[in-house]
Design a protein around this motif. Structure first.
Motif, PDB file in Angstrom:
ATOM      1  N   GLY A   1       0.971  -1.298   0.198  1.00 14.85           N
ATOM      2  CA  GLY A   1      -0.001  -0.258  -0.047  1.00 14.85           C
ATOM      3  C   GLY A   1       0.974   0.882   0.208  1.00 14.85           C
ATOM      4  O   GLY A   1       1.653   1.455  -0.982  1.00 14.85           O
ATOM      5  N   ASP A   2       0.077   2.324   0.617  1.00 16.69           N
ATOM      6  CA  ASP A   2       0.945   3.075   1.005  1.00 16.69           C
ATOM      7  C   ASP A   2       2.612   3.569   1.813  1.00 16.69           C
ATOM      8  O   ASP A   2       3.178   4.454   0.947  1.00 16.69           O
ATOM      9  N   ALA A   3       2.793   2.753   2.398  1.00 17.85           N
ATOM     10  CA  ALA A   3       3.915   2.666   2.916  1.00 17.85           C
ATOM     11  C   ALA A   3       5.196   2.096   1.754  1.00 17.85           C
ATOM     12  O   ALA A   3       5.975   2.730   1.288  1.00 17.85           O
ATOM     13  N   LEU A   4       4.630   1.251   0.701  1.00 21.97           N
ATOM     14  CA  LEU A   4       5.466   0.568  -0.531  1.00 21.97           C
ATOM     15  C   LEU A   4       5.541   1.980  -0.968  1.00 21.97           C
ATOM     16  O   LEU A   4       6.581   1.786  -1.389  1.00 21.97           O
TER      17      LEU A   4
ATOM     18  N   ALA B   1       2.593  -5.802  -5.812  1.00 24.67           N
ATOM     19  CA  ALA B   1       2.561  -4.993  -5.022  1.00 24.67           C
ATOM     20  C   ALA B   1       2.275  -3.759  -5.106  1.00 24.67           C
ATOM     21  O   ALA B   1       1.261  -3.285  -5.366  1.00 24.67           O
ATOM     22  N   LEU B   2       3.198  -3.004  -5.906  1.00 24.11           N
ATOM     23  CA  LEU B   2       3.641  -1.751  -6.640  1.00 24.11           C
ATOM     24  C   LEU B   2       2.553  -1.095  -7.120  1.00 24.11           C
ATOM     25  O   LEU B   2       1.796  -0.335  -7.008  1.00 24.11           O
ATOM     26  N   ILE B   3       1.923  -1.997  -8.371  1.00 31.02           N
ATOM     27  CA  ILE B   3       0.411  -2.368  -9.069  1.00 31.02           C
ATOM     28  C   ILE B   3      -0.636  -1.893  -8.044  1.00 31.02           C
ATOM     29  O   ILE B   3      -1.370  -1.164  -8.311  1.00 31.02           O
ATOM     30  N   ASP B   4      -1.083  -2.993  -7.128  1.00 25.28           N
ATOM     31  CA  ASP B   4      -1.665  -2.577  -6.799  1.00 25.28           C
ATOM     32  C   ASP B   4      -2.005  -1.704  -5.550  1.00 25.28           C
ATOM     33  O   ASP B   4      -2.941  -0.793  -5.475  1.00 25.28           O
ATOM     34  N   ALA B   5      -0.655  -1.122  -4.684  1.00 23.45           N
ATOM     35  CA  ALA B   5      -0.690   0.200  -4.294  1.00 23.45           C
ATOM     36  C   ALA B   5      -0.911   1.134  -4.976  1.00 23.45           C
ATOM     37  O   ALA B   5      -1.496   2.257  -4.694  1.00 23.45           O
ATOM     38  N   GLU B   6      -0.919   0.784  -5.802  1.00 29.15           N
ATOM     39  CA  GLU B   6      -1.101   2.372  -7.055  1.00 29.15           C
ATOM     40  C   GLU B   6      -2.276   2.547  -7.529  1.00 29.15           C
ATOM     41  O   GLU B   6      -3.155   3.204  -7.779  1.00 29.15           O
ATOM     42  N   GLY B   7      -3.052   1.138  -6.916  1.00 27.59           N
ATOM     43  CA  GLY B   7      -4.606   1.326  -7.787  1.00 27.59           C
ATOM     44  C   GLY B   7      -5.428   1.038  -9.213  1.00 27.59           C
ATOM     45  O   GLY B   7      -6.091   1.507  -9.643  1.00 27.59           O
TER      46      GLY B   7
END
Length: 130
Positions: A12-15, A55-61
């Protein structure tokens, strides 16, 4: 050799925040710093790039998986190309008519050009005026 304590991978935002902080490092170094690695039996660190990038793709939405259409079935996507059938007909598929919101009984005026066919939808107002 002392074992490194495995940290939980950031999400998420932490990543996103951590990746921005590590702006000058390589992708592999960023993934390792964010906890996306495993240690083999021999003590070698292996970076899990796919997990990191996902995870980066998911975190960016960002949504990469296509949404299933209303009837719960997949299918081909519209290619915006049709060909003349063996009987000489042109068939415009339901993907196009649904996208335009057309209903059974909707009428069109056909105009032929040298290398094109125009379909102009006849609205009810113009039918009543005729």
């Amino acid at each position: 050799m002392a074992k490194k304590k495995k940290t939980e991978p950031l999400m998420g935002d932490a990543l996103i925040k951590k990746v921005k902080e590590l702006g000058n490092l390589s992708k592999e170094e960023k993934a390792r710093a964010c906890g996306y690695y495993t240690v083999t039996k021999n003590g070698v660190e292996r970076v899990n790039m796919m997990k990191f990038l996902n995870a980066l793709i998911d975190a960016e939405g960002i949504e990469l998986d296509s949404k299933v259409n209303g009837n719960g079935r997949g299918g081909r996507s519209a290619s915006y190309r049709i060909s003349v059938q063996s009987n000489g007909n042109l068939l415009i598929g339901s993907a196009y008519t649904k996208q335009m919101g057309l209903q059974p009984g909707d009428e069109f005026e056909i105009t032929l050009g040298r290398k094109h066919i125009h379909l102009k939808q006849i609205d009810e107002e113009s039918l009543e005026a005729s």
